[in-house]
Design a protein around this motif. Sequence first.
Motif, short mmCIF file in Angstrom:
data_model
loop_
_atom_site.label_atom_id
_atom_site.label_comp_id
_atom_site.label_asym_id
_atom_site.label_seq_id
_atom_site.Cartn_x
_atom_site.Cartn_y
_atom_site.Cartn_z
N LYS A 72 -2.68 8.49 -7.53
CA LYS A 72 -3.82 9.27 -7.05
C LYS A 72 -3.39 10.24 -5.95
O LYS A 72 -3.98 11.31 -5.79
CB LYS A 72 -4.91 8.35 -6.52
N ARG A 131 -7.72 -0.24 0.28
CA ARG A 131 -7.22 -1.14 -0.75
C ARG A 131 -5.75 -1.45 -0.52
O ARG A 131 -4.95 -0.58 -0.19
CB ARG A 131 -7.40 -0.52 -2.14
N TYR A 146 -6.22 -7.70 -5.79
CA TYR A 146 -6.12 -6.77 -4.67
C TYR A 146 -7.17 -7.10 -3.62
O TYR A 146 -8.06 -7.91 -3.83
CB TYR A 146 -6.26 -5.31 -5.14
N CYS A 187 0.21 -1.29 -6.96
CA CYS A 187 0.27 -0.37 -5.82
C CYS A 187 0.87 0.97 -6.24
O CYS A 187 0.33 2.03 -5.91
CB CYS A 187 1.09 -1.00 -4.70
N LYS A 197 0.85 -1.18 0.00
CA LYS A 197 0.00 0.00 0.00
C LYS A 197 0.89 1.24 0.00
O LYS A 197 1.96 1.25 0.62
CB LYS A 197 -0.93 0.01 1.22
N GLU A 215 -5.03 7.36 -0.07
CA GLU A 215 -5.74 8.21 -1.03
C GLU A 215 -7.11 8.65 -0.53
O GLU A 215 -7.71 9.59 -1.07
CB GLU A 215 -5.89 7.49 -2.38
N ASP A 253 -8.19 -6.78 -10.85
CA ASP A 253 -8.13 -5.55 -11.62
C ASP A 253 -7.30 -5.84 -12.87
O ASP A 253 -6.46 -6.75 -12.88
CB ASP A 253 -7.48 -4.45 -10.78
N ARG A 265 0.98 2.21 -9.28
CA ARG A 265 0.05 2.87 -10.19
C ARG A 265 -1.06 3.57 -9.42
O ARG A 265 -1.44 4.70 -9.73
CB ARG A 265 -0.55 1.84 -11.16
N ASN A 266 -1.58 2.90 -8.40
CA ASN A 266 -2.64 3.51 -7.60
C ASN A 266 -2.14 4.66 -6.75
O ASN A 266 -2.90 5.56 -6.40
CB ASN A 266 -3.30 2.45 -6.71
N SER A 267 -0.85 4.64 -6.42
CA SER A 267 -0.29 5.73 -5.60
C SER A 267 -0.29 7.04 -6.38
O SER A 267 -0.17 8.11 -5.80
CB SER A 267 1.13 5.39 -5.15
N ASP A 281 -2.63 -4.06 -2.49
CA ASP A 281 -2.38 -4.81 -3.72
C ASP A 281 -1.38 -5.94 -3.51
O ASP A 281 -0.45 -5.83 -2.72
CB ASP A 281 -1.86 -3.88 -4.81
#
Length: 199
Positions: free
Chosen positions: A73, A59, A109, A67, A23, A32, A100, A69-71, A61
């Motif tokens: 945000k 969330r 995830y 992880c 995370k 996020e 995903d 990629r989502n960071s 991953d």
Amino acid sequence: MTTANMRKLIKNTKETTNMTYYKAFDPDFCDENHFQFAIGKETEIENSYQPDFVYAWGRCDTKLEACIRNSYKLMKYFSFDTTPHICEVEPNGEAVQRDDFFMKKRFSYCLSNRIAVIRELTTDEVMQCLWNEGADFNAFITAHAPFEELMKLKEHFNNLDTVGRLLRLSYLTKEQLRELLPQKYYKYIDNYFSSHILG
């Protein structure tokens, strides 16, 4: 899928998985969704505006690339120069396992209402994990890979969007950017450094 049907999928993660989860957090160790975390502590995810909706849970991953990629945000609230804290975490409460898809890759995830932060990964660990996963070069940029690691990926740095992202990595020098990018982009490097010097 309705909330009622989704909740039928909820399981206790301690009974269902021994996977490693990752995370990302901002400089203040918030995620996020602005929940506060700390290394060695467990955080309960309570969303008063969605009291019984599992997608409001935290969330984490199973793949570091997802992880990272989502960071991205988190960069909506902080400068692109901000390096996210990448941590190994453990979903300790109820959880939902989901899949995903990104760039033809499948990522698993977990959404959980309680997440504990085990430790923060070192830069070397993040880089090694990304290489082991065969991660896309964008993940290395978002993770603020050291110059030496970026040099291994320079063949991919061939469009203006990537040039713009590299220019915003403040730890890279003008000389290093010239080594990373094709000569046709040198004018963008020169203009960037000239404007910052004048500013």
